[in-house]
Motif scaffolding. Structure first.
Motif, short mmCIF file in Angstrom:
data_model
loop_
_atom_site.label_atom_id
_atom_site.label_comp_id
_atom_site.label_asym_id
_atom_site.label_seq_id
_atom_site.Cartn_x
_atom_site.Cartn_y
_atom_site.Cartn_z
N ALA A 133 0.83 -1.21 0.00
CA ALA A 133 0.00 0.00 0.00
C ALA A 133 0.86 1.26 0.00
O ALA A 133 0.54 2.24 -0.67
N LYS A 136 2.02 2.01 -3.46
CA LYS A 136 0.96 2.59 -4.29
C LYS A 136 0.78 4.08 -4.00
O LYS A 136 0.55 4.87 -4.93
N THR A 167 -6.04 1.71 -2.82
CA THR A 167 -5.21 0.79 -2.04
C THR A 167 -5.98 0.42 -0.79
O THR A 167 -7.09 0.90 -0.55
#
Length: 268
Positions: A133, A136, A167
């Motif tokens: 995450a 991202k 995400t």
């Protein structure tokens, strides 16, 4: 922002080993731009907004370049979220608009997740991201920078809140910071941008979700989180992704792994 480990002291003769890490970060300059989106000019950054100014009526905006230092504190307190530095951003208001916040850059060492926390309406929220995450978010911010510089941001669109994908993260919240009682995993966050009062912001948003920390008997409804909307200027987003970088966080995680070795039994 870069966080540098200045001093790590280990006292093996003590029952509890204490490690301290001083973190110091300096916020970077951002860009204030022309309100005519076709004429972008380099200026100093606003503390809480990136401003588009007409090229015929330019003005410099005060930039917050103050240095912040934050003591890492007890490194063995790994059963809760640790605030390791500070950050400023804005949150969505109850009836519109945004509200500037003094937040924290935070780590949950047990799950090796990292993110930020702040007051949000009448509660305190942490949003914590794992390695995938975090990657991202960093990619999304860099894409936003590119669109910003290339004048591709759309002012009058309601479809930009997911311009850079989505995400997942874990969230923790409570009525006050010292009483984080609720939480949820795999919460979907949208990555995009939004114009507020002619100023663009990189945004991270999530819809309300039920608490999954507590078991419910089917009679009582679970506690629901708020809608979460976080707004970052270019300078503030840079502070965030510098903190979320693997290069930076690996220093913290390495310290934890090293400290835990003091409590491991000796094999023979």
């Amino acid at each position: 922002m870069s966080i540098k480990t200045k001093t790590i002291s280990c006292f093996s003769a003590l029952i509890f080993s204490f490690l301290a890490l001083s973190c110091q970060s300096t916020k970077n300059n951002a860009i204030s731009n022309s309100s005519d989106y076709d004429a972008v000019n380099l200026q100093e950054s606003s503390e809480n907004e990136d401003v588009y100014e007409d090229s015929q009526n330019e003005k410099k905006i005060k930039n917050d370049s103050s240095k912040k230092a934050f003591n890492f504190g007890e490194i063995f307190a790994t059963n809760k979220v640790e605030d390791v530095d500070e950050i400023r951003f804005s949150t969505a208001g109850l009836i519109g608009g945004i509200k500037p916040q003094n937040g924290n850059l935070s780590i949950d060492f047990k799950s090796e997740t990292a993110g930020f926390g702040s007051s949000y309406l009448a509660a305190y929220y942490y949003s914590l991201f794992d390695d995938a995450a975090r990657a991202k978010i960093i990619k999304a911010v860099n894409a936003y920078y590119k669109d910003f510089e290339n004048k591709k941001l759309q002012r009058n669109s309601n479809k930009t809140q997911m311009s850079y994908g989505k995400t997942k993260a874990s969230i923790k919240w409570g009525t006050i910071k010292s009483n984080i009682a609720y939480g949820a995993e795999n919460v979907e966050f949208l990555l995009g941008y939004e114009f507020i009062n002619n100023s663009p912001y990189f945004t991270i948003k999530a819809m309300p979700v039920p608490d999954t920390v507590h078991d419910f008997d089917g009679v009582h409804q679970p506690e629901m989180s708020c809608f979460l909307g976080y707004y970052f200027t270019k300078a503030q987003a840079k502070v965030l992704i510098d903190f979320l970088s693997n290069e930076n966080l690996s220093d913290y995680f390495t310290i934890i792994q090293s400290s835990e070795s003091f409590f491991e039994s000796d094999s023979y």
